[in-house]
Enzyme design. Structure first.
Site, PDB file in Angstrom:
ATOM      1  N   ASN A   1      48.936 -25.377  85.547  1.00  0.00           N
ATOM      2  CA  ASN A   1      47.667 -26.071  85.300  1.00  0.00           C
ATOM      3  C   ASN A   1      46.976 -26.320  86.624  1.00  0.00           C
ATOM      4  O   ASN A   1      47.631 -26.574  87.632  1.00  0.00           O
ATOM      5  CB  ASN A   1      47.932 -27.416  84.612  1.00  0.00           C
ATOM      6  CG  ASN A   1      46.647 -28.177  84.314  1.00  0.00           C
ATOM      7  OD1 ASN A   1      45.670 -27.602  83.824  1.00  0.00           O
ATOM      8  ND2 ASN A   1      46.626 -29.470  84.605  1.00  0.00           N
TER       9      ASN A   1
ATOM     10  N   HIS B   1      44.286 -28.929  88.309  1.00  0.00           N
ATOM     11  CA  HIS B   1      43.713 -30.251  88.043  1.00  0.00           C
ATOM     12  C   HIS B   1      42.902 -30.683  89.261  1.00  0.00           C
ATOM     13  O   HIS B   1      43.382 -30.600  90.390  1.00  0.00           O
ATOM     14  CB  HIS B   1      44.842 -31.250  87.770  1.00  0.00           C
ATOM     15  CG  HIS B   1      44.321 -32.624  87.468  1.00  0.00           C
ATOM     16  ND1 HIS B   1      43.762 -32.940  86.248  1.00  0.00           N
ATOM     17  CD2 HIS B   1      44.238 -33.735  88.235  1.00  0.00           C
ATOM     18  CE1 HIS B   1      43.367 -34.214  86.274  1.00  0.00           C
ATOM     19  NE2 HIS B   1      43.640 -34.709  87.470  1.00  0.00           N
TER      20      HIS B   1
ATOM     21  N   SER C   1      44.924 -29.725  92.591  1.00  0.00           N
ATOM     22  CA  SER C   1      46.362 -29.455  92.584  1.00  0.00           C
ATOM     23  C   SER C   1      46.668 -28.395  91.536  1.00  0.00           C
ATOM     24  O   SER C   1      46.089 -28.411  90.449  1.00  0.00           O
ATOM     25  CB  SER C   1      47.138 -30.725  92.190  1.00  0.00           C
ATOM     26  OG  SER C   1      46.764 -31.839  92.979  1.00  0.00           O
TER      27      SER C   1
ATOM     28  N   ASP D   1      49.360 -34.017  83.405  1.00  0.00           N
ATOM     29  CA  ASP D   1      49.030 -33.826  84.824  1.00  0.00           C
ATOM     30  C   ASP D   1      50.133 -34.345  85.754  1.00  0.00           C
ATOM     31  O   ASP D   1      49.847 -34.858  86.847  1.00  0.00           O
ATOM     32  CB  ASP D   1      47.690 -34.514  85.174  1.00  0.00           C
ATOM     33  CG  ASP D   1      46.529 -33.921  84.399  1.00  0.00           C
ATOM     34  OD1 ASP D   1      46.566 -32.717  84.089  1.00  0.00           O
ATOM     35  OD2 ASP D   1      45.579 -34.672  84.094  1.00  0.00           O
TER      36      ASP D   1
HETATM   37  C1  GRF Z   1      38.108 -27.349  86.750  1.00  0.00           C
HETATM   38  O1  GRF Z   1      37.601 -28.352  87.576  1.00  0.00           O
HETATM   39  C2  GRF Z   1      39.588 -27.529  86.546  1.00  0.00           C
HETATM   40  O2  GRF Z   1      40.231 -28.030  87.664  1.00  0.00           O
HETATM   41  C3  GRF Z   1      39.618 -28.553  85.443  1.00  0.00           C
HETATM   42  O3  GRF Z   1      38.549 -28.215  84.606  1.00  0.00           O
HETATM   43  C4  GRF Z   1      37.578 -27.496  85.338  1.00  0.00           C
HETATM   44  C5  GRF Z   1      37.410 -26.180  84.661  1.00  0.00           C
HETATM   45  O4  GRF Z   1      36.415 -25.404  85.168  1.00  0.00           O
HETATM   46  N1  GRF Z   1      40.922 -28.634  84.829  1.00  0.00           N
HETATM   47  P1  GRF Z   1      36.196 -23.930  84.674  1.00  0.00           P
HETATM   48  O5  GRF Z   1      36.129 -23.941  83.156  1.00  0.00           O
HETATM   49  O6  GRF Z   1      37.316 -23.051  85.180  1.00  0.00           O
HETATM   50  O7  GRF Z   1      34.878 -23.536  85.271  1.00  0.00           O
END
Ligand code: GRF
Length: 214
Positions: free
Chosen positions: A106, A108, A135, A144
């Protein structure tokens, strides 16, 4: 043989696009196994051909486990080696985590363990932090909170808003995601127990990757 990556996404899919671009230019030796989504109308799906899309509304299933079983079956059928949650906006259930344990990542947008969940940019600003970041971690049963692999860090600047901070972080997130997938593609990354390992060494602290675009 290159690894096959399944991407789970619910929204715009900029991380997915970064993966597609890195594969296209040969920066990441991998193949896309498919994009899997809980939001059949999301923009992320439009970034790949129909043959690489799987999407379903969880409402159409009897419960969350049934939905995740169907999605997991599709991921297995697509012969994915690694599964990346990149803007997948649902909490993943324990059966799915167990099924793909050690190959489920994941990204985050915070310096975990700070600011799990949503609104991370606002939380970093409200806390008066001077640094923020993103991260990549293995997914565990706690939101998370799985084994950390790597982080990218940026400065918080005077006058930053959640929007400016998020916009500045996004390209750094993309670089972080690709860097971690390169490690996976080179067979250097393992989850052993609850700790990520690189080349057999426990990552007791996450790798810190500088962000060139900062
Ligand atoms: C990113 O900021 C990711 O870290 C978070 O959600 C957002 C997704 O962006 N989990 P995208 O859909 O890849 O543009």
């Amino acid at each position: 043989m290159s690894i096959r990556i399944a991407v789970l996404a619910s929204g715009r899919g900029s991380n997915l696009q970064a993966i597609l671009d890195a594969i296209a230019v040969g920066e990441l030796h991998a193949e896309l196994a498919g994009v899997f989504s809980d939001q059949p109308q999301c923009a992320a799906l439009q970034r790949v051909p129909q043959s690489q899309r799987w999407a379903a509304s969880p409402k159409k299933y009897s419960d969350k486990t049934a939905f995740e079983t169907a999605m997991g079956d599709a991921i297995e059928n697509a012969r994915a080696d690694w599964i990346v949650c990149a803007g997948y906006m649902r909490i993943i259930g324990p059966d799915f985590v167990e099924r793909f344990n050690g190959r489920l990542l994941n990204i985050h947008p915070s310096l975990l363990p700070k600011y799990r969940g949503l609104h991370t940019h606002a939380a970093a600003l409200a806390a008066g932090d001077t640094e923020h970041g993103a991260s990549v971690h293995f997914v565990s049963n706690e939101l998370d909170a799985g084994a950390l692999i790597a982080q990218t860090i940026i400065d918080i600047l005077p006058g930053d808003t959640p929007e400016t901070l998020g916009a500045r972080l996004l390209p750094c997130e993309h670089g972080l995601m690709i860097a971690v997938l390169q490690l996976a593609a080179n067979n250097r990354l393992r989850l052993i127990g609850a700790i990520a390992h690189l080349d057999g060494h426990a990552l007791l602290k996450p790798l810190r990757l500088d962000c060139a675009s900062q």
